[in-house]
Write a protein that holds these residues in place. Structure first.
Motif, PDB file in Angstrom:
ATOM      1  N   TYR A 182      42.224  15.792  18.209  1.00  0.00           N
ATOM      2  CA  TYR A 182      43.223  15.235  17.308  1.00  0.00           C
ATOM      3  C   TYR A 182      43.505  13.758  17.607  1.00  0.00           C
ATOM      4  CZ  TYR A 182      44.475  19.764  15.194  1.00  0.00           C
ATOM      5  OH  TYR A 182      44.463  20.964  14.512  1.00  0.00           O
ATOM      6  N   THR A 183      42.547  13.055  18.224  1.00  0.00           N
ATOM      7  CA  THR A 183      42.705  11.641  18.511  1.00  0.00           C
ATOM      8  C   THR A 183      41.584  10.849  17.846  1.00  0.00           C
ATOM      9  OG1 THR A 183      41.355  11.742  20.522  1.00  0.00           O
ATOM     10  CG2 THR A 183      43.728  12.140  20.759  1.00  0.00           C
ATOM     11  N   PHE A 184      41.827   9.563  17.639  1.00  0.00           N
ATOM     12  CA  PHE A 184      40.815   8.678  17.066  1.00  0.00           C
ATOM     13  C   PHE A 184      39.564   8.664  17.937  1.00  0.00           C
ATOM     14  CE2 PHE A 184      38.916   4.415  17.186  1.00  0.00           C
ATOM     15  CZ  PHE A 184      38.532   4.257  15.855  1.00  0.00           C
ATOM     16  N   GLU A 185      39.766   8.539  19.244  1.00  0.00           N
ATOM     17  CA  GLU A 185      38.635   8.452  20.171  1.00  0.00           C
ATOM     18  C   GLU A 185      37.764   9.700  20.126  1.00  0.00           C
ATOM     19  OE1 GLU A 185      41.742   5.641  21.176  1.00  0.00           O
ATOM     20  OE2 GLU A 185      41.795   7.833  20.930  1.00  0.00           O
ATOM     21  N   SER A 186      38.410  10.871  20.051  1.00  0.00           N
ATOM     22  CA  SER A 186      37.623  12.109  19.997  1.00  0.00           C
ATOM     23  C   SER A 186      36.879  12.225  18.671  1.00  0.00           C
ATOM     24  CB  SER A 186      38.520  13.335  20.218  1.00  0.00           C
ATOM     25  OG  SER A 186      39.398  13.543  19.123  1.00  0.00           O
ATOM     26  N   GLY A 187      37.451  11.651  17.607  1.00  0.00           N
ATOM     27  CA  GLY A 187      36.751  11.628  16.332  1.00  0.00           C
ATOM     28  C   GLY A 187      35.509  10.764  16.409  1.00  0.00           C
ATOM     29  N   VAL A 188      35.607   9.650  17.126  1.00  0.00           N
ATOM     30  CA  VAL A 188      34.452   8.780  17.334  1.00  0.00           C
ATOM     31  C   VAL A 188      33.352   9.529  18.085  1.00  0.00           C
ATOM     32  CG1 VAL A 188      33.620   6.734  18.573  1.00  0.00           C
ATOM     33  CG2 VAL A 188      35.749   6.619  17.249  1.00  0.00           C
ATOM     34  N   ASP A 189      33.734  10.175  19.184  1.00  0.00           N
ATOM     35  CA  ASP A 189      32.747  10.888  20.003  1.00  0.00           C
ATOM     36  C   ASP A 189      32.056  12.000  19.212  1.00  0.00           C
ATOM     37  OD1 ASP A 189      33.410   9.260  22.115  1.00  0.00           O
ATOM     38  OD2 ASP A 189      34.779  10.702  23.047  1.00  0.00           O
ATOM     39  N   ALA A 190      32.862  12.782  18.471  1.00  0.00           N
ATOM     40  CA  ALA A 190      32.291  13.896  17.698  1.00  0.00           C
ATOM     41  C   ALA A 190      31.396  13.388  16.576  1.00  0.00           C
ATOM     42  CB  ALA A 190      33.407  14.768  17.139  1.00  0.00           C
ATOM     43  N   ALA A 191      31.813  12.304  15.918  1.00  0.00           N
ATOM     44  CA  ALA A 191      31.019  11.752  14.817  1.00  0.00           C
ATOM     45  C   ALA A 191      29.678  11.226  15.321  1.00  0.00           C
ATOM     46  CB  ALA A 191      31.797  10.643  14.117  1.00  0.00           C
ATOM     47  N   ARG A 192      29.659  10.652  16.501  1.00  0.00           N
ATOM     48  CA  ARG A 192      28.398  10.170  17.064  1.00  0.00           C
ATOM     49  C   ARG A 192      27.413  11.318  17.247  1.00  0.00           C
ATOM     50  NH1 ARG A 192      31.222   6.124  21.412  1.00  0.00           N
ATOM     51  NH2 ARG A 192      31.272   4.245  20.078  1.00  0.00           N
ATOM     52  N   VAL A 193      27.927  12.461  17.667  1.00  0.00           N
ATOM     53  CA  VAL A 193      27.070  13.633  17.850  1.00  0.00           C
ATOM     54  C   VAL A 193      26.561  14.135  16.503  1.00  0.00           C
ATOM     55  CG1 VAL A 193      27.009  16.044  18.607  1.00  0.00           C
ATOM     56  CG2 VAL A 193      28.177  14.317  20.008  1.00  0.00           C
ATOM     57  N   LEU A 194      27.461  14.304  15.548  1.00  0.00           N
ATOM     58  CA  LEU A 194      27.070  14.877  14.256  1.00  0.00           C
ATOM     59  C   LEU A 194      26.146  13.950  13.461  1.00  0.00           C
ATOM     60  CD1 LEU A 194      30.400  16.544  13.024  1.00  0.00           C
ATOM     61  CD2 LEU A 194      28.508  17.563  14.290  1.00  0.00           C
ATOM     62  N   LEU A 195      26.421  12.657  13.505  1.00  0.00           N
ATOM     63  CA  LEU A 195      25.633  11.728  12.693  1.00  0.00           C
ATOM     64  C   LEU A 195      24.311  11.362  13.360  1.00  0.00           C
ATOM     65  CD1 LEU A 195      28.471   9.439  11.283  1.00  0.00           C
ATOM     66  CD2 LEU A 195      27.258  11.328  10.152  1.00  0.00           C
ATOM     67  N   ALA A 196      24.110  11.858  14.580  1.00  0.00           N
ATOM     68  CA  ALA A 196      22.808  11.672  15.245  1.00  0.00           C
ATOM     69  C   ALA A 196      21.853  12.815  14.929  1.00  0.00           C
ATOM     70  CB  ALA A 196      23.005  11.562  16.756  1.00  0.00           C
ATOM     71  N   LEU A 197      22.362  13.853  14.272  1.00  0.00           N
ATOM     72  CA  LEU A 197      21.518  15.002  13.936  1.00  0.00           C
ATOM     73  C   LEU A 197      20.518  14.624  12.841  1.00  0.00           C
ATOM     74  CD1 LEU A 197      24.275  17.790  13.837  1.00  0.00           C
ATOM     75  CD2 LEU A 197      22.556  17.446  15.628  1.00  0.00           C
ATOM     76  N   ASP A 198      19.395  15.328  12.867  1.00  0.00           N
ATOM     77  CA  ASP A 198      18.378  15.114  11.832  1.00  0.00           C
ATOM     78  C   ASP A 198      18.014  16.471  11.210  1.00  0.00           C
ATOM     79  OD1 ASP A 198      16.473  14.040  10.198  1.00  0.00           O
ATOM     80  OD2 ASP A 198      14.947  13.844  11.776  1.00  0.00           O
ATOM     81  N   PRO A 199      18.387  16.707   9.960  1.00  0.00           N
ATOM     82  CA  PRO A 199      19.077  15.768   9.074  1.00  0.00           C
ATOM     83  C   PRO A 199      20.579  15.720   9.382  1.00  0.00           C
ATOM     84  CG  PRO A 199      18.710  17.828   7.932  1.00  0.00           C
ATOM     85  CD  PRO A 199      18.035  17.974   9.270  1.00  0.00           C
TER      86      PRO A 199
END
Length: 354
Positions: free
Chosen positions: A238-255
């Motif tokens: 529920y923090t901005f920083e954790s959103g950054v970390d999670a988004a990096r993981v998800l947006l690195a997936l292919d596809p």
């Protein structure tokens, strides 16, 4: 019948002995705690009960022990808000709502931030409530979900109102936010926009709202014949920083996912940052939907589509419930108020284009 029972006068106290608070309670047909509340002029007593107890006190000639009364747990003019929510925007909005309700009541707000996982959290809360002699307590999630804290407040005879995604207590002590309904709206919205590869960033597992929002989101996708692929699920805090970390993981997936639903707006902004860093344009390359609809949702670009939870109103409603006895109302007679979240569609989510 014992000999002692035989010596009890019809009035309920033994002749020749100074009447006690127990005698008053027995004759009035109430608990000792209720008699104590009447003596200490607590607002949390029905008027008819107050009159009956006062009459019995006069009839028996009962005089409270002033020393004992001085040691009794008397209320201040302070309402406490005990919270562990890491989102400062959520907390500030909740405080504003509480203050809206307290205005003109003579009561003031005092806040107590804490970490629910800390080993001393329960003892610290007990000390806080005792030291401040609180009039009452408002518990936002996830502190509202901790039964250890509720046990402390009950032991201290401190009134409270819990704000939670599901009902956890008697109606007079609850404000239910139905988080699963709002998450379901988000799920249906993304599915109806044609998205099939959808990511989800949940809140921390300790929060009941995380499970409720995740469950509602999954059920809505299932209604549309979709299944949330666990590879596209990440836990945030529920923090901005954790959103950054999670988004990096998800947006690195292919596809990578074509859309992401986040458990709150703070984490959605983290997704915005990572998307920008990767050269992705929202919503052309990635649709994003948040939850809470904090003021920030309409101040970022593109404006964030988000599930509106009226947090300020929730704080006001909880405080009004706490103040009900001061206005001659019994919270138990007010029913259990419920908040119905709703999706606010803006610019951050659009139809999927292959």
């Amino acid at each position: 019948m014992t000999d002692d029972d035989a010596t009890v006068a019809p009035t309920g106290h033994r002749p020749g002995k100074r009447p006690t608070i127990n005698d008053v309670a027995r004759v009035a047909g109430v608990s000792k705690k209720t008699v104590s509340r009447v003596i200490n002029q607590s607002p949390f007593v029905r008027e008819e009960t107050r009159i009956r107890v006062t009459s019995v006190i006069a009839d028996l000639g009962f005089t409270p022990d002033l020393q004992a009364r001085g040691l009794a747990f008397r209320r201040s003019f302070l309402v406490g808000m005990i919270y562990d929510n890491p989102s400062p925007n959520y907390v500030v909005n909740m405080q504003q709502g509480v203050l809206d309700a307290l205005r003109g009541s003579g009561l003031e707000l005092v806040v107590h931030p804490c970490l629910r996982t800390a080993p001393t959290v329960v003892a610290d809360i007990r000390t806080f409530v005792e030291r401040q002699k609180l009039f009452g307590v408002i518990l936002p999630p996830s502190m509202s979900e901790d039964e250890r804290v509720i046990a402390v407040l009950r032991d201290l005879d401190c009134p409270y109102v819990r704000i939670a995604s599901v009902s956890l207590d008697a109606a007079g002590s609850m404000l239910v936010t139905n988080d699963h309904l709002g998450a379901a709206e988000a799920g249906r919205h993304l599915a109806d926009l044609g998205h099939r590869r959808i990511g989800f960033i949940s809140g921390p597992a300790l929060f009941r709202s995380s499970a409720e929002r995740g469950g509602g989101f999954r059920r809505a996708l299932a209604e549309r014949g979709l299944t949330l692929d666990e590879r596209y699920v990440a836990e945030g805090a529920y923090t901005f920083e954790s959103g950054v970390d999670a988004a990096r993981v998800l947006l690195a997936l292919d596809p990578r996912p074509t859309a992401i639903f986040t458990g709150n707006d703070e984490m959605a902004l983290g997704v915005f940052k990572v998307a920008r860093d990767l050269g992705l344009e929202i919503p052309r390359d990635l649709s994003v939907v948040g939850y809470d609809d904090l003021p920030m949702a309409s101040r970022v670009w593109p404006n964030l589509t988000s599930v509106r939870l009226p947090i300020r109103d929730m704080g006001r409603m909880a405080a009004e419930r706490l103040l009900a006895p001061m206005r001659g109302l019994d919270p138990a007679d007010l029913g259990q108020p419920e908040v119905l979240p709703s999706l606010v569609v803006r610019d951050s989510a659009t139809a999927f284009k292959a």
